[in-house]
Structure formats: C-alpha cells, structure tokens
Design a protein around this motif. Structure first.
Motif, short mmCIF file in Angstrom:
data_model
loop_
_atom_site.label_atom_id
_atom_site.label_comp_id
_atom_site.label_asym_id
_atom_site.label_seq_id
_atom_site.Cartn_x
_atom_site.Cartn_y
_atom_site.Cartn_z
N ASN A 175 0.87 -1.15 0.02
CA ASN A 175 0.07 -0.04 0.04
C ASN A 175 0.83 1.26 -0.06
OD1 ASN A 175 -1.52 -2.28 2.17
ND2 ASN A 175 -2.93 -1.19 0.35
N ASN A 176 0.35 2.30 -0.46
CA ASN A 176 0.76 3.75 -0.25
C ASN A 176 -0.25 4.32 0.88
OD1 ASN A 176 3.23 4.00 -1.68
ND2 ASN A 176 2.29 4.21 -3.84
N PHE A 177 0.35 4.66 1.68
CA PHE A 177 -0.53 5.19 2.93
C PHE A 177 0.72 6.23 3.82
CE2 PHE A 177 -4.80 4.80 4.90
CZ PHE A 177 -4.75 6.15 5.06
N TYR A 178 1.05 7.36 3.21
CA TYR A 178 2.25 7.97 3.94
C TYR A 178 1.74 8.36 5.22
CZ TYR A 178 4.99 8.11 -0.42
OH TYR A 178 5.90 7.65 -1.35
N GLU A 179 0.54 8.43 5.84
CA GLU A 179 0.17 8.93 6.92
C GLU A 179 0.73 7.84 7.98
OE1 GLU A 179 -1.65 9.36 4.40
OE2 GLU A 179 -2.99 11.18 4.67
N PHE A 180 1.07 6.60 7.26
CA PHE A 180 1.50 5.69 8.24
C PHE A 180 3.07 5.50 7.97
CE2 PHE A 180 -2.99 4.80 8.13
CZ PHE A 180 -3.12 4.68 9.67
N SER A 239 6.20 13.13 10.50
CA SER A 239 7.26 13.60 9.62
C SER A 239 6.76 14.43 8.60
CB SER A 239 7.91 12.10 8.81
OG SER A 239 7.12 11.91 7.83
N GLY A 240 7.79 15.19 7.78
CA GLY A 240 7.46 16.26 7.03
C GLY A 240 7.24 16.03 5.50
N VAL A 241 6.97 14.53 5.09
CA VAL A 241 7.09 14.39 3.68
C VAL A 241 6.06 15.25 2.94
CG1 VAL A 241 8.03 12.20 3.11
CG2 VAL A 241 6.10 12.39 4.58
N ILE A 242 4.80 15.45 3.35
CA ILE A 242 3.72 15.87 2.89
C ILE A 242 3.45 17.00 4.12
CG2 ILE A 242 1.22 15.95 2.66
CD1 ILE A 242 1.96 13.41 0.86
N ASP A 243 2.74 18.17 3.52
CA ASP A 243 2.28 19.07 4.46
C ASP A 243 0.95 18.80 4.73
OD1 ASP A 243 1.99 21.52 5.82
OD2 ASP A 243 1.83 22.73 4.02
N TRP A 244 0.61 18.06 5.97
CA TRP A 244 -0.58 17.43 6.12
C TRP A 244 -1.74 18.45 6.55
CZ3 TRP A 244 0.47 12.59 4.63
CH2 TRP A 244 1.53 11.93 5.03
N LEU A 278 -16.84 21.94 -1.73
CA LEU A 278 -17.47 22.44 -2.98
C LEU A 278 -16.42 23.78 -3.19
CD1 LEU A 278 -19.11 20.84 -5.46
CD2 LEU A 278 -19.15 19.90 -2.76
N VAL A 279 -15.73 23.96 -4.07
CA VAL A 279 -14.99 25.30 -3.98
C VAL A 279 -15.01 25.95 -5.43
CG1 VAL A 279 -13.52 24.75 -2.11
CG2 VAL A 279 -12.78 24.18 -4.25
N GLU A 280 -14.40 27.23 -5.66
CA GLU A 280 -14.57 27.91 -6.80
C GLU A 280 -13.26 27.80 -7.38
OE1 GLU A 280 -16.08 31.84 -6.37
OE2 GLU A 280 -16.26 32.18 -8.65
N GLU A 281 -12.03 27.78 -6.84
CA GLU A 281 -10.81 27.75 -7.28
C GLU A 281 -10.22 26.48 -7.41
OE1 GLU A 281 -9.25 30.68 -8.43
OE2 GLU A 281 -11.08 31.68 -7.82
N MET A 282 -9.41 26.16 -8.11
CA MET A 282 -8.89 24.63 -8.10
C MET A 282 -7.98 24.38 -6.89
SD MET A 282 -5.81 23.37 -10.81
CE MET A 282 -6.63 23.24 -12.18
N PRO A 283 -8.44 23.50 -6.31
CA PRO A 283 -7.70 23.27 -4.86
C PRO A 283 -6.02 22.93 -5.21
CG PRO A 283 -9.56 21.64 -5.13
CD PRO A 283 -9.29 22.52 -6.40
N THR A 284 -5.23 23.19 -4.35
CA THR A 284 -3.74 22.58 -4.64
C THR A 284 -3.77 21.43 -3.64
OG1 THR A 284 -3.00 24.99 -4.46
CG2 THR A 284 -1.53 23.10 -4.05
N SER A 285 -3.40 20.25 -4.44
CA SER A 285 -3.45 19.09 -3.84
C SER A 285 -2.03 19.08 -2.99
CB SER A 285 -3.42 17.96 -4.79
OG SER A 285 -2.34 17.95 -5.85
N SER A 286 -1.86 17.91 -2.18
CA SER A 286 -0.70 18.00 -1.29
C SER A 286 0.55 17.56 -2.26
CB SER A 286 -0.88 16.79 -0.37
OG SER A 286 -1.78 17.00 0.43
N TRP A 287 0.31 16.87 -3.37
CA TRP A 287 1.55 16.31 -4.04
C TRP A 287 1.89 17.32 -5.17
CZ3 TRP A 287 4.50 12.81 -2.89
CH2 TRP A 287 4.07 11.82 -2.09
#
Ligand code: MTE
Ligand code: MO
Length: 322
Positions: free
Chosen positions: A86-91, A190-195, A251-260
């Motif tokens: 699995n890919n589950f970086y939270e773990f 850890s800081g791999v991603i901005d959680w 639901l939002v108006e602007e394109m969200p910035t994904s973590s990746w």
C-alpha cells in the motif's frame, strides 16, 4: 474482552444496503456472543478463572467478489496483495509496512463533513453513507510509480452524494481532505507532505459516474491500509488522486492545490490522468508492473477508460494539463 468492531464483520452480500447490512451484523454478533458463551463453558475445565476473558475470534468470511475479471478480461489482484502492498504515507513510506501499523486505527465513529459552496452542508456518518446503494466496481488502479492492480471495490458514485448537498452554481471544483491525527498516524509526524493529505477534482470529473466513494473491497469493509472507512476512487487517474480516509469534502470555486502539487509541482499535476505518452520527469509512464503477475505491460491512455472520460478533456493539451 475484545470489542467487536463493525469493520471486522463481513457482509455476505455485495449489495449492502443498510437494512441488509444491519441484518447481517445482527446475525453475526449473535453468533459471536453465542460462541463466546460456548467457549467460556467449554473452557472452565482448563482455563484460569477470575479475570479470564472469553476468547472471541470474529469469524470473518473469505473475501468475495462477484466479478472474476475487469471488463477487459484482466484477473483480479489477490486480496493479500491489495491489503499488503500500500501507499499510505500517513503511516509509513514503506509499502509492505502499512498494514502492520494500522491495527489500532479507529475508523469508527466517523463523519465526513460535506460543505463549502453547497445549499445543504451535511455531515454524513458512515451509517448514512452506507445508505447510498452500494455496488461492486472492478477498476484498474495505476500508481504513478509504475505498478498497478485490479481491485473489486464496493462503493457508490460520488455524484449521488453531491446531489444531496446541492452544489451552488459557483462551485467548480471539489476538495477532499484525509483525517489529520498524528497520534494514530505516525507518518504525520514527519514532513514528507504538508498534512493533512489534500486532493481535488474538477466538478465534472467528480460527477462522472466512474468516480466513486469506496467503502469496501472484495465484499468486505475497507481495511485501514486501503483508506477505511471511506476513500475516493478515480480509476482513470494516477492512484495518488484516490485519497484515503476522507473526513472533509468541500465544493469550491478555485482549483484546490493538492498535497502532491504543493510538494513537487513539476512532477505531480492537478489532473494526473494516466497517460503512457506523458513521462514523469524521472521515469517513463509507457508500461506498468501488474502486482502478482510477471513482466510489464503497456499502460493504456486514461488507464483504459478513454471511451468514458476523454470527452472531459476535449480541446485540452494533456501535456500542459498533466
Ligand atoms: N491519504 C492518503 N491517500 C492516498 C495515499 C496516501 O499516502 N495518503 N496514497 C495514494 C497513492 S500514491 C496510491 S497509489 C493509492 C494506493 O491505494 P491502496 O494502498 O489502497 O492500493 O492511494 C492513494 N491515496
Ligand atoms: Mo501511487
């Protein structure tokens, strides 16, 4: 005594509407209680007395899927691989290590707050999400890293949920968020991603019938390693778009910035449509390794769902909108 958690109880039916599900759970719990009593009685001769707990082992049925293959004839990936790689970086970043870290993960009670630009913001409990008619969907899942699986999901189309909350006309995108709970998810220290992990879709992608919220795999409730109790599945996009363990949908108006996008904008775009002719900056996307099978096979445009989804991107340069 071991608490019996609903996720350990296997629904026998692939179509688990709430009533069937509750009936199944009731029956299962009854039989567990009965066997616990039997166990205790039988055990009196040898087992220690005071403080001894009756041993309850949840009798979980074998993973079962109705379908034998996907619509292209590909065999289903085995349950052990789906729940063990699995890919589950939270773990952890270590794919084979995720399952070992999720044993105590609390996926119940759980709520998904749906809001933003909607007329009827609603917090859905899992019981309510299970009231949407559940169906089996066999989808290929292609990770951006170059491996893939064929997974028999249980779930329901996201558009049904969106319909309930009535998006406002200004809503153009949907933003999804995973649970943030470092006490339970050690990788979040850890800081791999901005959680927390964030993903997004254009509203028309979110409303496409192939886009589902999954609650199970092989007829069983999702295991934590696969994103329990509810995750997104968007089969024509790279796996990282299919965000796990969702607690918030806006639901939002602007394109969200994904973590990746935030962590490596030149490597992971917003669209992330599977495309064999658009290479990742560090590797080709032309082929993939199907987990459980030998060799590599050619990757298909839109992961083989071109006929269904190509229309969403008419007039767009797939290299620019990667
Ligand atoms: N919250 C969250 N969702 C996530 C990920 C993650 O690390 N965290 N990994 C993604 C990636 S890269 C892939 S390939 C799939 C893997 O899903 P699976 O482990 O159920 O096969 O989940 C996606 N969803
Ligand atoms: Mo992935």
């Amino acid at each position: 005594m071991k608490k019996i958690h609903w996720s350990e109880i296997t629904p026998e039916h692939v179509y688990l509407n709430r009533r069937q599900f509750m009936v199944g759970v009731g029956a299962m719990v009854t039989s567990l209680v009965m066997s616990a009593c039997t166990e205790q009685t039988k055990g009196t001769a040898s087992a220690p007395t005071s403080g001894a707990e009756p041993k309850i082992v949840a009798s979980t049925a074998e993973p079962q899927a109705v379908a034998q293959t996907d619509e292209l004839g590909n065999e289903l990936t085995d349950y052990a691989s789906i729940t063990g790689y699995n890919n589950f970086y939270e773990f952890t970043l270590y794919k084979e290590g995720v399952a070992g870290l999720t044993n105590t993960f609390q996926s119940s009670p759980w709520e998904v707050a749906v809001g933003g630009l909607v007329r009827r913001p609603t917090a859905f409990g899992m019981e309510e999400l299970r009231e949407f008619e559940q169906e089996e969907r066999v989808y290929r899942m292609r990770c951006v890293e170059g491996w893939s699986m064929v997974i028999p999901w249980i779930g329901f189309p996201l558009w049904r949920l969106l319909e309930e909350v009535e998006p406002e006309p200004e809503a153009k995108y949907v933003r999804f968020e995973t649970l943030y709970d470092p006490a339970q998810m050690p990788g979040q220290k850890s800081g791999v991603i901005d959680w927390p992990y964030v993903e997004g879709l254009r509203l028309d992608e979110a409303r496409h019938d192939l886009t589902i919220l999954a609650t199970g795999i092989y007829g069983k409730p999702l295991r934590p390693e696969n994103g329990a109790p509810v995750r997104l599945v968007v089969p024509w996009k790279y796996g990282f778009k299919s965000i796990k363990s969702i607690v918030k949908i806006d639901l939002v108006e602007e394109m969200p910035t994904s973590s990746w996008m935030a962590s490596a904008p030149r490597e992971y775009g917003f669209y992330a449509n599977v495309n064999p002719s658009v290479a990742h900056p560090r590797w080709s996307q032309a082929t993939e390794r199907r987990i459980g099978e030998g060799g590599r096979q050619r990757t298909l445009l839109f992961n083989g769902y071109e006929e269904e989804v190509a229309g969403l991107y008419e007039g767009m340069d797939l290299r620019e909108f990667f």
